[in-house]
Design a protein around this motif. Structure first.
Motif, PDB file in Angstrom:
ATOM      1  N   GLU A 154       0.841  -1.358  -0.260  1.00  0.00           N
ATOM      2  CA  GLU A 154      -0.139   0.387  -0.341  1.00  0.00           C
ATOM      3  C   GLU A 154       0.974   1.138   0.173  1.00  0.00           C
ATOM      4  OE1 GLU A 154      -2.552  -0.223   3.300  1.00  0.00           O
ATOM      5  OE2 GLU A 154      -4.184  -1.967   2.729  1.00  0.00           O
ATOM      6  N   TRP A 155       2.064   1.248  -1.476  1.00  0.00           N
ATOM      7  CA  TRP A 155       2.790   2.677  -0.905  1.00  0.00           C
ATOM      8  C   TRP A 155       1.676   3.467  -2.051  1.00  0.00           C
ATOM      9  CZ3 TRP A 155       7.592  -0.405  -3.578  1.00  0.00           C
ATOM     10  CH2 TRP A 155       8.042  -1.229  -2.651  1.00  0.00           C
ATOM     11  N   ARG A 156       2.435   4.495  -1.216  1.00  0.00           N
ATOM     12  CA  ARG A 156       0.653   5.952  -1.649  1.00  0.00           C
ATOM     13  C   ARG A 156       1.820   6.624  -2.248  1.00  0.00           C
ATOM     14  NH1 ARG A 156      -1.746   1.870  -2.362  1.00  0.00           N
ATOM     15  NH2 ARG A 156      -3.724   1.624  -1.749  1.00  0.00           N
ATOM     16  N   ALA A 157       1.639   7.702  -3.162  1.00  0.00           N
ATOM     17  CA  ALA A 157       2.547   9.549  -2.891  1.00  0.00           C
ATOM     18  C   ALA A 157       1.369  10.371  -2.944  1.00  0.00           C
ATOM     19  CB  ALA A 157       2.636   9.283  -4.718  1.00  0.00           C
ATOM     20  N   THR A 158       2.270  11.224  -1.933  1.00  0.00           N
ATOM     21  CA  THR A 158       1.631  12.626  -1.373  1.00  0.00           C
ATOM     22  C   THR A 158       2.715  13.648  -1.904  1.00  0.00           C
ATOM     23  OG1 THR A 158       3.028  11.994   0.700  1.00  0.00           O
ATOM     24  CG2 THR A 158       0.670  10.723   0.659  1.00  0.00           C
ATOM     25  N   GLY A 159       1.979  14.997  -1.623  1.00  0.00           N
ATOM     26  CA  GLY A 159       2.890  15.860  -1.504  1.00  0.00           C
ATOM     27  C   GLY A 159       2.602  16.598  -3.017  1.00  0.00           C
ATOM     28  N   TYR A 160       3.532  16.613  -3.360  1.00  0.00           N
ATOM     29  CA  TYR A 160       4.341  17.696  -4.451  1.00  0.00           C
ATOM     30  C   TYR A 160       3.412  16.460  -5.919  1.00  0.00           C
ATOM     31  CZ  TYR A 160       6.807  19.194  -8.945  1.00  0.00           C
ATOM     32  OH  TYR A 160       6.494  19.612  -9.746  1.00  0.00           O
ATOM     33  N   PHE A 161       3.675  15.345  -5.838  1.00  0.00           N
ATOM     34  CA  PHE A 161       2.641  14.589  -6.972  1.00  0.00           C
ATOM     35  C   PHE A 161       1.526  14.642  -6.952  1.00  0.00           C
ATOM     36  CE2 PHE A 161       7.290  12.810  -5.869  1.00  0.00           C
ATOM     37  CZ  PHE A 161       7.556  12.326  -7.114  1.00  0.00           C
ATOM     38  N   PHE A 162       0.867  14.452  -5.658  1.00  0.00           N
ATOM     39  CA  PHE A 162      -0.882  14.465  -5.944  1.00  0.00           C
ATOM     40  C   PHE A 162      -0.798  15.615  -6.001  1.00  0.00           C
ATOM     41  CE2 PHE A 162      -4.198  15.484  -3.180  1.00  0.00           C
ATOM     42  CZ  PHE A 162      -4.883  14.996  -3.225  1.00  0.00           C
ATOM     43  N   ARG A 163      -0.329  17.086  -5.178  1.00  0.00           N
ATOM     44  CA  ARG A 163      -0.789  18.516  -6.693  1.00  0.00           C
ATOM     45  C   ARG A 163      -0.546  17.869  -7.630  1.00  0.00           C
ATOM     46  NH1 ARG A 163       2.452  19.475  -1.804  1.00  0.00           N
ATOM     47  NH2 ARG A 163       4.223  20.133  -2.695  1.00  0.00           N
ATOM     48  N   VAL A 164       0.036  18.095  -8.540  1.00  0.00           N
ATOM     49  CA  VAL A 164       0.145  17.612  -9.970  1.00  0.00           C
ATOM     50  C   VAL A 164      -0.680  17.128 -10.128  1.00  0.00           C
ATOM     51  CG1 VAL A 164       2.096  17.230 -11.659  1.00  0.00           C
ATOM     52  CG2 VAL A 164       3.367  18.103  -9.452  1.00  0.00           C
ATOM     53  N   ALA A 165      -0.587  15.795 -10.068  1.00  0.00           N
ATOM     54  CA  ALA A 165      -1.495  15.103 -10.579  1.00  0.00           C
ATOM     55  C   ALA A 165      -3.051  15.243 -10.092  1.00  0.00           C
ATOM     56  CB  ALA A 165      -1.847  13.553  -9.970  1.00  0.00           C
ATOM     57  N   ASN A 166      -3.212  15.733  -9.478  1.00  0.00           N
ATOM     58  CA  ASN A 166      -4.603  16.878  -9.004  1.00  0.00           C
ATOM     59  C   ASN A 166      -4.791  17.580  -9.478  1.00  0.00           C
ATOM     60  OD1 ASN A 166      -7.155  16.620  -7.479  1.00  0.00           O
ATOM     61  ND2 ASN A 166      -6.271  18.172  -6.741  1.00  0.00           N
ATOM     62  N   ASN A 167      -3.414  18.842 -10.325  1.00  0.00           N
ATOM     63  CA  ASN A 167      -4.004  20.288 -10.896  1.00  0.00           C
ATOM     64  C   ASN A 167      -4.232  19.691 -12.272  1.00  0.00           C
ATOM     65  OD1 ASN A 167      -4.013  21.158  -8.257  1.00  0.00           O
ATOM     66  ND2 ASN A 167      -1.477  21.552  -8.111  1.00  0.00           N
ATOM     67  N   PHE A 168      -3.403  19.147 -12.810  1.00  0.00           N
ATOM     68  CA  PHE A 168      -2.465  18.898 -14.047  1.00  0.00           C
ATOM     69  C   PHE A 168      -3.002  17.349 -14.703  1.00  0.00           C
ATOM     70  CE2 PHE A 168      -0.196  21.532 -12.218  1.00  0.00           C
ATOM     71  CZ  PHE A 168       0.161  22.769 -12.982  1.00  0.00           C
ATOM     72  N   PRO A 169      -4.442  17.195 -14.246  1.00  0.00           N
ATOM     73  CA  PRO A 169      -4.621  15.638 -15.031  1.00  0.00           C
ATOM     74  C   PRO A 169      -5.053  15.821 -16.337  1.00  0.00           C
ATOM     75  CG  PRO A 169      -7.230  16.647 -14.569  1.00  0.00           C
ATOM     76  CD  PRO A 169      -5.672  18.287 -14.257  1.00  0.00           C
ATOM     77  N   GLY A 170      -4.941  16.502 -16.852  1.00  0.00           N
ATOM     78  CA  GLY A 170      -5.137  15.694 -18.805  1.00  0.00           C
ATOM     79  C   GLY A 170      -3.494  15.732 -18.804  1.00  0.00           C
ATOM     80  N   THR A 171      -3.080  16.101 -18.660  1.00  0.00           N
ATOM     81  CA  THR A 171      -1.227  16.331 -18.716  1.00  0.00           C
ATOM     82  C   THR A 171      -0.420  14.347 -18.164  1.00  0.00           C
ATOM     83  OG1 THR A 171      -0.617  18.211 -18.278  1.00  0.00           O
ATOM     84  CG2 THR A 171       1.257  17.134 -18.331  1.00  0.00           C
ATOM     85  N   VAL A 172      -1.036  14.237 -16.749  1.00  0.00           N
ATOM     86  CA  VAL A 172      -1.160  13.241 -16.367  1.00  0.00           C
ATOM     87  C   VAL A 172      -1.679  11.990 -16.896  1.00  0.00           C
ATOM     88  CG1 VAL A 172      -1.336  11.709 -14.808  1.00  0.00           C
ATOM     89  CG2 VAL A 172      -0.853  14.184 -13.926  1.00  0.00           C
ATOM     90  N   ALA A 173      -2.877  11.871 -17.559  1.00  0.00           N
ATOM     91  CA  ALA A 173      -2.949  11.320 -18.290  1.00  0.00           C
ATOM     92  C   ALA A 173      -2.279  11.039 -19.571  1.00  0.00           C
ATOM     93  CB  ALA A 173      -4.516  11.481 -18.659  1.00  0.00           C
ATOM     94  N   LEU A 174      -1.722  11.962 -20.597  1.00  0.00           N
ATOM     95  CA  LEU A 174      -0.941  11.937 -21.675  1.00  0.00           C
ATOM     96  C   LEU A 174      -0.229  11.054 -21.420  1.00  0.00           C
ATOM     97  CD1 LEU A 174      -0.645  12.081 -24.475  1.00  0.00           C
ATOM     98  CD2 LEU A 174       0.595  14.896 -23.717  1.00  0.00           C
TER      99      LEU A 174
END
Length: 620
Positions: A59-79
């Motif tokens: 159950e490793w999870r990514a928090t902090g910076y990675f979470f904020r980036v994925a939450n703020n730029f979902p389209g880029t992450v999907a690409l």
């Protein structure tokens, strides 16, 4: 005129050119990297699949910076996810295609194939859809091409970041009852109320029964939920939190002294344990109750008096105002400081006759409660745990809470109506509706009254306990720190089903590669001729001589396909069988028409004038 000479220079080790000749063919060995470079890509996929499996298991999870980036730029992450999934899927598809390619190249050394079959193998080795294939080849190729899309899809499902939760620790300040000097009964007189404080977080007071009447009436009226869902009622402050079900008198720190937790924008909720009193209320009709209403010398003043089961020293006496006794609902509570104060006795006039002669017992049991806070929905859920030591042995808190019922009943009775009696009546009516929605068996008026009254007294007692706990925190600054398990929003990479699927698929590919390597002894007999390379095809075809062209002309128009799909008509030479002829001293091969000397005829229905010419090796 000297004809042009073409020379094919393979990427092979020149020092190995003088290898052994087997079956008349010169096998020029590959360098290690040239033969196995594609299979080394499985190191990347294996490492990633293993990492994803470990991340799901632990159950490793990514928090902090990675979470904020994925939450703020979902389209880029999907690409990015799609590109990476396509790349990893390409590795798997390339490995499988290389296995197909190697298998046919080894087979071509000993067997002949038709041109349509060769095209099919080419399509399987790329892979691609050739719309001009015969249908018996077209659909298998189409199926394989469709399957080639599956690895990339599995990788996408395994690497797509999803919103999940992980846990960390936090600190919350719980109310302390080391100093309970301000928890006592204050008179219902102007200027005699207990300490109070009003700020942005709400209004906090030690005169709960007097200055929090509005909230307590709301709790009493809505205590019986309609339907099967638990009731949701707000917390007595401005924190905008609500209890789902009973509060059990705990949860006061939520929104007030949990700043270290709520200041984390990624916090989704938290769980902590708090000691409080589990209030069990039992109400009955006591027709022999000694507590009654009686007129006084003043025609507008009525006296509720009598002894309760826990009365000490003297009877309980309180005065009520009214045109008559019809609109009065009086609650009697033992006034002595020595009394355990566990009983409520109710006497009422004709307008609230259903409440007359009712009596309730309140048992407060010290209990360790589990408090779950949902920060996203601003909900608090409390569940009782195991018994705990009494945190207030003097019982200042419980005795003061019970006395508030007498103060409220007196304060909420006017000349025309009892607001407290109306609140009880609302709870009773809600119980009737709730009972009707879940059962066809009707309940009697007495049963509904007792149930609705029990719910109201329980809800009011719970909320008063929370109010005093809040006053301890905000007014008296009496607190103690406790640890909490904080749930933080985080990124989870992939869903479990896709992760396990891609791990198993990657393992199967590795096993297939190992099996083929063992079967072919590391593709030891693999020649340098590659049917996917147009240079090899052109040169090998030219080495076959003009007989190939002559036979193709003879096949033209005689073996025409009767049906084709989304393409031009076949030229009719797909059934022509060819084979790879043994190489020369340099390992070169020639593609020639398969003949009778190979144990088979080139045509299943050859022209009558067909005569196989001798095969003459042509060296370029």
């Amino acid at each position: 005129m000297v004809p042009l000479q073409f020379t094919f220079v393979p990427h092979v080790d020149r020092r190995a050119r003088e290898g052994n000749v087997q079956d008349g063919e010169k096998v020029v060995p590959y360098r290690h990297w040239t033969k196995y470079n594609t299979f080394y890509g499985l190191v990347i996929t294996t490492a990633l699949a293993s990492t994803l499996l470990a991340a799901d298991f632990f159950e490793w999870r990514a928090t902090g910076y990675f979470f904020r980036v994925a939450n703020n730029f979902p389209g880029t992450v999907a690409l990015i996810v799609q590109l990476l999934a396509a790349f990893f899927g390409l590795i798997h598809v390339t490995v499988l295609c290389r296995l197909v390619n190697y298998a046919l190249r080894l087979r071509l050394r000993t067997a002949s194939v038709t041109l349509d079959m060769l095209r099919t193998w080419v399509d399987l080795s790329i892979p691609r859809v050739d719309w001009d294939l015969p249908l018996r080849f077209f659909f298998p190729v189409l199926f394989v091409v469709f399957l080639s899309l599956v690895p990339a899809a599995l990788w996408a499902g395994s690497t797509t970041p999803l919103i999940s939760r992980t846990t960390t620790t936090g600190t919350v300040l719980l109310p302390s009852y080391q100093d309970v000097s301000m928890i006592r009964e204050y008179p219902i007189e102007i200027g005699e109320t207990g300490p109070s404080l009003r700020n942005q977080k709400g209004f906090f007071t030690y005169s709960v029964g007097v200055q929090s009447i509005g909230n307590l009436l709301s709790s009493a009226a809505s205590a019986s939920s309609v339907g099967t869902r638990p009731s949701v009622h707000p917390k007595f402050d401005n924190t905008q939190f609500s209890y789902v079900g009973r509060s059990y008198g705990v949860g006061a720190p939520v929104g007030l002294t949990d700043l270290l937790i709520t200041s984390n924008n990624q916090a989704a909720g938290y769980v902590y344990q708090e000691t409080g009193y589990l209030c069990n209320v039992t109400c009955i009709y006591n027709r022999t109750s000694d507590f009654h209403l009686a007129p006084t010398v003043d025609e507008w003043i009525f006296e509720a008096s009598g002894n309760l089961p826990d009365s000490l020293d003297s009877p309980e006496v309180s005065s009520y105002i009214g045109h008559d006794s019809k609109a009065i609902v009086a609650i009697g509570v033992a006034h002595s400081e020595l009394s355990p104060r566990r009983y409520l006795a109710i006497t009422a006039g004709d307008s609230y006759a259903f409440l007359n002669s009712t009596q309730c017992t309140l048992d407060f049991s010290p209990t360790l409660f589990n408090v779950t806070v949902d920060l996203s929905n601003s909900n608090i859920t409390v569940s009782p745990g195991q018994p705990a030591p009494d945190f207030n042995p003097q019982r200042n808190l419980t005795r003061t809470v019970v006395r508030q019922f007498e103060l409220m009943s007196n304060d909420l009775t006017n000349l025309y109506v009892s607001l407290l009696g109306d609140a009880f009546n609302s709870s009773i009516a809600a119980y009737n509706m709730s009972r009707a929605s879940v059962s066809r068996d009707p309940c009697t008026e007495a049963e509904a009254t007792i149930a609705g009254l029990t719910n109201s007294i329980t809800a009011m007692a719970d909320d008063m306990l929370v109010a005093y706990a809040s006053a301890q925190l905000m007014l008296a600054s009496q607190s103690t720190s406790a640890s909490a398990t904080v749930y933080v929003y985080a990124l989870q990479f992939g869903q479990r089903g896709y992760i396990y699927s891609i791990f198993i698929f990657n393992g199967l590919v590795i096993l297939l590669v190992m099996a083929e390597a063992l079967r072919t002894r590391g593709w030891k007999e693999l020649g340098r001729f590659n049917y996917l390379d147009p240079r090899d095809l052109v040169i090998a075809g030219s080495r076959g001589g003009s007989e190939m062209a002559r036979m193709a002309d003879q096949w033209h128009g005689r073996r025409m396909k009767r049906f084709w799909l989304l393409s031009d008509p076949d030229e009719g030479n797909g059934g022509l069988k060819v084979r790879v002829r043994d190489g020369d001293a340099e390992g070169n091969v020639a593609i020639v028409v398969a003949g009778e000397e190979d144990g088979e005829r080139a045509l299943s229905s050859s022209p009558s004038d067909y005569r196989k010419p001798p095969r003459v090796p042509i060296s370029l």
